[in-house]
Motif scaffolding. Structure first.
Motif, PDB file in Angstrom:
ATOM      1  N   ASP A   1       8.057   7.391  -1.359  1.00 39.51           N
ATOM      2  CA  ASP A   1       8.862   7.491  -2.584  1.00 39.51           C
ATOM      3  C   ASP A   1       9.449   6.154  -2.968  1.00 39.51           C
ATOM      4  N   PHE A   2       9.968   5.432  -1.992  1.00 37.14           N
ATOM      5  CA  PHE A   2      10.529   4.095  -2.234  1.00 37.14           C
ATOM      6  C   PHE A   2       9.449   3.173  -2.805  1.00 37.14           C
ATOM      7  N   SER A   3       8.263   3.216  -2.200  1.00 35.53           N
ATOM      8  CA  SER A   3       7.154   2.364  -2.645  1.00 35.53           C
ATOM      9  C   SER A   3       6.722   2.734  -4.059  1.00 35.53           C
ATOM     10  N   ALA A   4       6.664   4.020  -4.356  1.00 34.47           N
ATOM     11  CA  ALA A   4       6.249   4.480  -5.683  1.00 34.47           C
ATOM     12  C   ALA A   4       7.227   4.011  -6.752  1.00 34.47           C
ATOM     13  N   ARG A   5       8.517   3.954  -6.421  1.00 37.51           N
ATOM     14  CA  ARG A   5       9.505   3.484  -7.389  1.00 37.51           C
ATOM     15  C   ARG A   5       9.333   2.001  -7.721  1.00 37.51           C
ATOM     16  N   SER A   6       8.623   1.276  -6.870  1.00 38.29           N
ATOM     17  CA  SER A   6       8.427  -0.146  -7.120  1.00 38.29           C
ATOM     18  C   SER A   6       7.315  -0.414  -8.114  1.00 38.29           C
TER      19      SER A   6
END
Length: 130
Positions: free
Chosen positions: A124-129
């Motif tokens: 999720d953190f990576s997708a927000r980037s």
């Protein structure tokens, strides 16, 4: 047994156990993690501990929590995976603490990176980037 004594006897605590590093800034996320724990779980003691290069050690953290009245401690290795330190070094440290503090119930979880929810949080953190 009165209620106050029962609470003291059954006091649980958690140790967030990290590797440690020479750079003091490396520890900042661990300090934030412990602070979040204290806000969200104020009735459960929390202590940081480190394998090497930083204080406190696992033994010192267990000692501190024992002196604070904890009778049961769960150690949470804040490592991404079950590498050599967790397979080889950590069990020896945990066993040494069990021998030194026989009155204490000591257990440990898997490395936090082994948990699907933690892996999903990274996705999720990576997708927000993006």
């Amino acid at each position: 047994m009165n209620r106050c004594l029962r609470h003291f006897k059954d006091m649980k605590a958690i140790i967030l156990f990290g590797h440690g590093a020479r750079d003091a800034r490396w520890r900042e996320p661990f300090d934030r993690l412990a602070a979040l724990w204290k806000v969200q779980h104020p009735d459960t003691l929390v202590q940081l501990a480190f394998l090497e290069m930083m204080d406190p050690s696992l033994e010192a953290a267990v000692d501190s929590l024992a002196n604070a009245g904890a009778s049961e401690i769960v150690v949470v290795p804040v490592f991404f995976g079950q590498g050599g330190h967790l397979r080889n070094d950590f069990p020896l440290l945990l066993d040494a603490c069990r021998e030194k503090f026989p009155q204490m119930a000591l257990s440990a979880t898997l490395a936090v990176g082994e948990d699907e929810a933690v892996l999903q949080a990274i996705v999720d953190f990576s997708a927000r980037s993006l």
